[in-house]
Design a protein around this motif. Structure first.
Motif, short mmCIF file in Angstrom:
data_model
loop_
_atom_site.label_atom_id
_atom_site.label_comp_id
_atom_site.label_asym_id
_atom_site.label_seq_id
_atom_site.Cartn_x
_atom_site.Cartn_y
_atom_site.Cartn_z
N TYR A 57 11.40 0.16 0.55
CA TYR A 57 10.39 -0.38 0.83
C TYR A 57 9.45 0.65 1.39
N SER A 58 8.39 0.95 1.00
CA SER A 58 7.53 1.83 2.10
C SER A 58 6.09 1.09 1.43
N LEU A 59 5.15 1.51 2.51
CA LEU A 59 3.65 0.98 2.41
C LEU A 59 3.06 1.23 0.90
N LEU A 60 3.51 2.52 0.43
CA LEU A 60 2.73 3.11 -0.86
C LEU A 60 3.87 3.21 -1.98
N ALA A 61 5.08 2.54 -1.93
CA ALA A 61 6.14 2.57 -2.91
C ALA A 61 5.71 1.55 -3.89
N GLU A 62 6.16 1.98 -5.25
CA GLU A 62 5.99 0.89 -6.08
C GLU A 62 6.98 0.89 -7.09
N ASN A 63 7.49 -0.31 -7.19
CA ASN A 63 8.86 -0.27 -8.24
C ASN A 63 8.42 -0.43 -9.57
N ASN A 64 9.49 -0.20 -10.59
CA ASN A 64 9.22 -0.12 -11.80
C ASN A 64 10.02 -1.49 -12.36
N GLU A 65 9.84 -1.65 -13.66
CA GLU A 65 10.40 -2.49 -14.58
C GLU A 65 11.84 -2.92 -14.32
N ALA A 66 12.54 -1.87 -13.82
CA ALA A 66 14.23 -1.90 -13.68
C ALA A 66 14.47 -1.61 -12.32
N SER A 67 13.55 -1.83 -11.58
CA SER A 67 13.90 -1.50 -10.02
C SER A 67 13.47 -2.51 -9.09
N ALA A 68 13.86 -2.53 -7.65
CA ALA A 68 13.34 -3.27 -6.71
C ALA A 68 13.08 -2.45 -5.27
N LEU A 69 12.39 -3.14 -4.58
CA LEU A 69 12.22 -2.37 -3.43
C LEU A 69 12.91 -3.17 -2.37
N ARG A 70 13.55 -2.32 -1.49
CA ARG A 70 14.47 -2.87 -0.48
C ARG A 70 13.93 -3.02 0.88
N ILE A 71 14.11 -3.95 1.93
CA ILE A 71 13.55 -4.08 3.03
C ILE A 71 14.46 -4.84 3.85
N GLU A 72 14.71 -4.60 5.15
CA GLU A 72 15.40 -5.23 6.10
C GLU A 72 14.77 -6.69 6.26
N ARG A 73 15.60 -7.68 6.45
CA ARG A 73 14.92 -9.19 6.61
C ARG A 73 14.09 -9.07 7.97
N ASP A 74 14.75 -8.50 8.88
CA ASP A 74 13.99 -8.52 10.33
C ASP A 74 12.58 -7.90 10.32
N GLU A 75 12.24 -7.17 9.49
CA GLU A 75 11.18 -6.57 9.24
C GLU A 75 9.93 -7.45 8.59
N THR A 76 10.36 -8.51 8.09
CA THR A 76 9.59 -9.29 7.48
C THR A 76 9.51 -11.05 8.33
N HIS A 77 8.82 -11.72 7.87
CA HIS A 77 8.55 -13.05 8.21
C HIS A 77 9.47 -14.14 7.60
N ALA A 78 10.39 -13.54 6.74
CA ALA A 78 11.42 -14.20 5.77
C ALA A 78 12.20 -15.40 6.57
N GLY A 79 12.77 -14.75 7.67
CA GLY A 79 13.49 -15.74 8.59
C GLY A 79 12.67 -17.16 8.76
#
Length: 309
Positions: free
Chosen positions: A67-89
């Motif tokens: 995952y990066s601020l400007l990255a875009e995934n396509n129909e066969a991919s996903a962006l990956r980011i550490e959970r601690d960098e988000t509010h998911a917890g």
């Protein structure tokens, strides 16, 4: 194993399924968001639909990218980011146990849901599959709905049963300590990522190393502040930090015309932002205008990956 490997290996067919619905994010934009969650009792037919939504999205992902601020995934991919960098917890914490006090008991507990999470548990593994709720969950839309007419036993009849739509896919997965993101826009909305961009932009402007390369930062502020895409780019500028590199900045002054930029500099070598050149300044500080040694063409790119040679 990677998060994608763990997701692929997860036995969704035998997993225990619980549907959680959430309202939020709430609270001041500069603080971590809060969420209110309730779990919903579901029958086997709904559980199977939820498993299908989980599987549909999982099966679509063939690869991941950082995952990066400007990255875009396509129909066969996903962006990956550490959970601690988000509010998911935060929303996960509120859905730890299916206690009676958190059970949804009526339609009013479901209306105005912001997003829902399919909580799938198998053995010691727990994966959340999250989807932003559509308008069928919103009170304004529900008040505007007229009766639904359906065909039953060769006859048109009225069905006023309350309806909430469950889609055939999800926007992101929480797998262990990582998120795999299929819907970047929905991810940012649910976990309030734009608010973080605004805060980071304020921090960027407060950096002397950044503000001192400009004669006046105000035009740049006006160009960026209310635009989500530009806020992402500003945060990427801060992460890359080229403005801190004196050699990079000097090469920019020496070569900007060769690369087709119309950026203005004053007598002291400071960048003079104008409404017409703000986008070019952002491109330059991102290092997103590149020259091909093969075609001798010059390109603007959306994202870059450094290659070791």
């Amino acid at each position: 194993m990677t998060a994608l490997d763990d997701l692929r290996a997860f036995n969704i067919g035998e997993a225990h399924i619980v549907l959680w619905v959430f309202r939020g994010p709430r609270g001041p934009a500069v603080q971590p968001p809060s969420y209110t969650g309730r779990w919903v009792q579901t029958d086997q037919a709904v559980d199977q639909r939820l498993r299908t939504a989980f599987s549909n999205e999982r099966d679509r992902i063939q690869e991941t990218m950082e995952y990066s601020l400007l990255a875009e995934n396509n129909e066969a991919s996903a962006l990956r980011i550490e959970r601690d960098e988000t509010h998911a917890g935060i929303f996960m914490l509120s859905s730890g146990e299916e206690v009676e006090a958190k059970r949804a008991r009526s339609e009013s507990d479901l209306v105005n849901t912001s997003f829902y999470a399919i909580k799938a548990t198998h053995g010691e593994s727990v994966i959340y599959a999250v989807r932003q709720a559509d308008k069928s969950w919103k009170s304004r839309h529900r008040r505007s709905l007229r009766s639904t007419f359906i065909m039953r036993e060769h006859e048109l009849t009225v069905d006023d049963t309350p309806r909430f739509d469950i889609h055939e896919g999800v926007n992101f997965f929480v797998v262990g300590d990582q998120l795999l993101i299929n819907g970047k826009k929905q991810f940012e909305s649910i976990l309030r990522y734009k608010a973080a961009h605004v805060s980071d932009f304020d921090d960027l402007k407060a950096e002397a190393e950044f503000s001192e390369i400009f004669s006046d930062v105000a035009p740049l502020d006006e160009h960026i502040r209310n635009n989500k895409i530009q806020l992402r780019r500003a945060q990427a500028i801060r992460q890359k930090g080229h403005y801190r590199d004196a050699a990079f900045m000097q090469r920019l002054r020496d070569n900007y015309m060769q690369f087709g930029f119309q950026i203005e500099f004053d007598d002291n070598g400071l960048i003079v932002p104008t409404p017409e050149t703000c986008s070019e300044i952002i491109t330059a500080l991102l290092d997103h205008r590149l020259s091909s040694a093969f075609s001798e063409n010059i390109y603007d790119v959306q994202n870059t990956t450094t290659v070791a040679v």
